[in-house]
Design a protein around this motif. Structure first.
Motif, short mmCIF file in Angstrom:
data_model
loop_
_atom_site.label_atom_id
_atom_site.label_comp_id
_atom_site.label_asym_id
_atom_site.label_seq_id
_atom_site.Cartn_x
_atom_site.Cartn_y
_atom_site.Cartn_z
N TRP A 1 38.20 51.10 32.23
CA TRP A 1 39.04 49.92 32.48
C TRP A 1 38.13 48.74 32.81
O TRP A 1 38.36 47.96 33.71
N GLU A 2 37.05 48.66 32.04
CA GLU A 2 36.08 47.60 32.35
C GLU A 2 36.58 46.23 31.91
O GLU A 2 37.55 46.12 31.16
N LEU A 3 35.86 45.23 32.37
CA LEU A 3 36.25 43.86 32.10
C LEU A 3 34.98 43.10 31.74
O LEU A 3 34.01 43.11 32.49
N TYR A 4 35.02 42.47 30.57
CA TYR A 4 33.79 41.79 30.11
C TYR A 4 33.75 40.35 30.57
O TYR A 4 34.81 39.75 30.72
N PRO A 5 32.57 39.78 30.83
CA PRO A 5 31.25 40.39 30.62
C PRO A 5 30.87 41.41 31.68
O PRO A 5 31.20 41.24 32.86
N VAL A 6 30.15 42.43 31.22
CA VAL A 6 29.58 43.44 32.13
C VAL A 6 28.09 43.12 32.22
O VAL A 6 27.37 43.25 31.23
N PRO A 7 27.62 42.66 33.39
CA PRO A 7 26.26 42.10 33.46
C PRO A 7 25.15 43.06 33.09
O PRO A 7 24.08 42.61 32.69
#
Ligand code: SF4
Ligand code: SF4
Lengths: 533, 305
Positions: free
Chosen positions: B38-44
């Protein structure tokens, strides 16, 4: 400032809606002189179903007939909430859910990020924070020690009667789950996720969901093969028609591979494309054949429809459909699944389903967009960008950009093939939802279309008008490129609603169509500039 | 004497209580099964993060080496921790006070370290020298700045909370209480400054605690000014209360960022499957479905649905 609805009022038992949408409150659309008026729902609906949130309904929950029904509704919701908070009941999302309930500091930073809240003229019930706070108060009251010990000092006022439950479920369908709010929250609270968890409790425990998502959506897909109702025979007929269509449009004779065992790629489109926009799968057939890829479509039920509405409202259905897609790929012996131009299907199968797959049944999955970009980039097609010499703007589907991180490939393509391409503002990971996100594009029950067009899509309408500001009234053909079936459905709806085609010649379509339109080998224009569908 | 012992006991107990309860709270989140992505971009940490992109932009991404840029993750984390970047971008008025408030607390934490070291000097009977002087003056600068910044920030945040018509109706009494408690502690620290402008009492009391003498009843202990006792007792109260509140959002943030929004690592990298992940997924699929809706396969395992 619009009227503030206090959370106490949220449980008010009344047939009157908490708010009414008025044109004068809504975000102004510069360049658009008039728009259709807002109509009240007919009494035949409001007497039977709950319209008391905002005079609209996506779910249309029947009004309980007696005290017993009211009691059961509340009881079941609380039971569902309890299961949703437990790791056993909700291993899929409980961690995120609990964190989001526990840590919001109510700073309000998320409000302005929400296109629905902003476009509505800042109606507080649509604020990302408001919906979560209603659920949070119920959660604190029933499931935290502090809430049980100190009551309203900790929870704030809340009365979880049937009316609160029906309104809250309906309110969970006033959020696109675009997660723009989560992107700006300093704590990382995810109000979009909370909306989805409310939908999940309603679906998985109470059996309540919009019929387009459930009965006519995931249930139908698992039963007959597609949410469109298309069965394998119907699908095969369409493939034949597409081959004929390609030949008559382009002069190219393409054999579309179906059920080719051992192909490298299983390409799965959103089946809505075959019925509404066959030019998109046709374009992919042309491009893949010309690029010499080893690929196939599947005629197995579910194998020719990439959609997975579960990602919007129900984890069980999400898992069932993802599992089916993977099984079909294994049966065909392909090496990878490629998801066509469909945002939520990409997010569901490529991203979310990743942790439903073990080593034993794993199969790599990817979006078609990077493949298309590679084909264009490596010069595998003979392209003349001047064939696309009309204004083009790009709509970023939330599921493709913010939720899957696919941002550059589509831009690389457009920069190569569309000389008059311009960005919308904001774009990329900061984009605004088209208004069709989280299932809205396919929900047409009651008067939900009116709400969607007026509120959910309003920000996108504004962005499109702004992107074409220079040429808006010059009568030229304009193209909104939307590499997502659901977004296209929504854009089609609002172009019709606001008459953007009639007034400004604003049309829409996918990405692959633009690529084929630029192919020198294709003599006639692939994109029809004089028709809107 | 008795009062000093009482306060010392309160300090020990509240500190231990706070640490234990916080660990329990963290472990509650840490124990969670591996959730769906359930990630959210940007992912550093991702190489493509500068334009908000991900490894999913690469054709056949699973064959590629997906590096984790821990450095850029750290930079983003620090920007968020120190400058509260997201709030700066999305709600500037709030940010001014929030920055003062959190900045003040960070200064006070560093001040505490300086005082701690000062108290060690005291125990070791070191009363001069360059390091001693540096820590002495550092504690003065950090302490004064920290107290005032936190106080102004907290009062500002209370005022904003009360007057922002867009959000104030959503605040429960506890939201005001949390900020008020911190303001009160700061106020009491301000009063303590009149009697202990160089934090000498603070250092000796800490030395008394560190040495373990605080545990010994009737141990000779120099009396503190009343204001200092009040401050210490308020801090104790705060420590007892903290683990139960959302003021522990500094811990929550670790999970919401690292374990949710930035958790985008796939099961397969450079053609190799992550065996550990596969085992965790198998474990999850063994959970039984408890849901009651007609379509829910209640009682079945997730791998049977
Ligand atoms: S930005 Fe985050 S912490 Fe602030 S109100 Fe919104 S959800 Fe809560
Ligand atoms: S997820 Fe999107 S639509 Fe839903 S509350 Fe957040 S910003 Fe608004």
């Amino acid at each position: 400032m619009s009227k503030i609805v206090d959370p106490k009022e949220f449980s008010r038992e009344s047939r009157e809606p908490l708010i009414k949408i008025k044109l004068e409150d809504l975000l102004k659309l510069e360049g658009l002189k008039e728009e259709p008026p807002i109509k009240d729902p007919p009494a035949a609906w409001t007497q039977r179903y709950d319209f008391t949130l905002d005079g609209h309904a996506a779910v249309g929950i029947p009004i309980p007939k007696n005290e017993e029904e009211k009691r059961v509704l509340v009881e079941k919701f609380l039971k569902g909430l309890e299961k949703d908070l437990s790791y056993e009941g909700n291993w899929t999302f409980a961690q995120q859910f609990k964190l989001s309930l526990d840590y919001c500091v109510k700073c309000g930073a998320c409000e302005e990020a929400c296109p629905i809240y902003t476009a509505s003229g800042k109606q507080n019930i649509y604020s990302p924070l408001y919906r979560s706070e209603i659920l949070r108060r119920v959660y604190r009251k029933h499931f935290t020690t502090a809430g049980k010990l100190f009551g309203t000092l900790v929870t704030g006022d809340i009365d979880e009667n049937w009316q609160l439950i029906t309104r809250l479920i309906e309110l969970s369908y006033r959020c696109n789950i675009c997660r723009r709010c989560a992107q700006v929250c300093p704590i990382g609270i995810d109000n979009g996720l909370i909306a989805r968890e409310i939908r999940k409790i309603a679906s998985q425990e109470l059996g309540i969901a919009p019929k387009e998502l459930h009965e006519k959506g995931t249930v139908l897909q698992l039963k007959v093969g597609s949410t469109t109702g298309m069965n394998p025979e119907g699908f095969k007929k369409i493939v034949k028609m597409m081959e004929e269509d390609i030949e008559s449009k382009t002069g190219l004779r393409i054999k579309i591979p179906v059920d080719e065992k051992g192909a490298d790629i299983l390409l799965i489109h959103n089946a809505g494309e075959f019925l509404s926009w066959p030019e998109n799968p046709e374009a992919y057939a042309i491009i893949f054949e010309k690029a010499g890829l080893s690929w196939t479509l599947s005629s197995e039920p579910v194998g020719y429809d990439s959609v997975n509405y579960g990602v919007w409202y129900d984890d069980i259905q999400l898992a069932r459909i993802a599992k089916k897609h993977v099984e079909i790929a294994h049966k065909l012996g392909v090496k990878r699944i490629v998801v066509g131009e469909c945002g939520h299907a990409t997010k569901a199968l490529v991203v979310t389903a990743e942790r439903l797959l073990t080593k034993e049944n794993y199969i790599p999955r990817e979006s078609v967009i990077p493949i298309l970009a590679e084909i264009v980039d490596k010069g595998k097609l003979d392209l003349d960008p001047l064939k696309n010499d009309f204004p083009v703007t790009l709509h970023d589907p939330c599921n493709i950009v913010r939720l899957s991180g696919i941002v550059e490939p589509q831009r690389k393509i457009l920069k190569k093939i569309a000389p008059r391409f311009r960005e919308m503002e904001p774009h990329g990971v900061c984009n605004y939802c088209c208004g069709g996100g989280s299932g809205f594009a396919i929900i047409h029950s009651y008067n939900f279309d009116q709400w969607k067009n007026k509120v959910a899509s309003r920000m996108k309408v504004k962005q499109i008008l702004d992107a074409f500001r220079q040429e808006l009234n010059d009568g030229s053909f304009k193209y909104v490129c939307a590499p997502c079936s659901n977004c296209k459905g929504e854009i089609r709806d609002f172009i019709s609603h606001y008459k953007l085609w009639d007034k400004f010649r604003i049309n829409y379509g996918g990405l692959a169509e633009l690529v084929v339109n630029a192919m020198n080998e294709v003599k006639n224009p692939f994109i029809q500039k004089d028709e809107f569908h | 004497m008795i009062l000093a012992n009482f306060v010392a006991y309160a300090a020990y107990l509240s500190f231990v209580f706070c640490v234990v309860m916080t660990i329990l709270k963290v472990s509650k989140y840490a124990r969670a099964p591996m959730h769906l992505r359930w990630e959210l971009y940007p992912v550093p940490s991702e190489e493509e993060h500068k334009h908000g992109g991900s490894y999913l932009e690469r054709p056949e991404w699973w064959k590629t080496d997906i590096k984790e840029e821990k450095g850029s993750e750290l930079i983003d984390m620090l920007k968020e921790m120190i400058f509260i970047k997201r709030l700066y971008n999305s709600k500037r008025t709030q940010w001014y006070f929030s920055f003062l408030f959190h900045g003040g607390i960070y200064l006070l934490l560093i001040w505490f370290v300086a005082i701690f070291i000062g108290s060690l000097f005291e125990l070791l009977k070191i009363t001069s020298g360059i390091i001693f002087t540096v820590f002495f003056y550092a504690s003065l600068v950090l302490g004064y700045m920290g107290i005032f910044a936190t106080f102004i920030g907290a009062v500002g945040l209370i005022a904003l909370r009360a007057t922002d018509k867009r959000t104030n109706y959503l605040s429960a009494p506890v939201d005001y209480f949390n900020l008020s408690l911190i303001s009160l502690i700061m106020l009491s620290m301000v009063f303590s400054l009149f009697y202990d402008p160089y934090f000498n009492y603070a250092r000796s009391f800490l030395a008394y605690l560190i040495s373990g003498n605080g545990l010994l009843i009737y141990f000779k202990q120099p009396a503190l000014p009343v204001t200092s006792y009040v401050t210490i007792l308020l801090v104790c109260l705060f420590l007892l209360y903290l683990p139960f509140t959302k003021m522990t959002h500094f811990l929550g943030k670790y999970f919401t960022y690292h374990k949710v929004q930035w958790d985008s690592r796939p099961n397969m990298v450079a053609g190799r499957f992550d065996e550990k992940k596969s085992e965790l997924i198998k474990k999850n699929l063994e959970f039984t479905v408890p849901w009651d809706a007609p379509h829910a396969p209640k009682g079945k395992k997730w791998n049977e649905i």
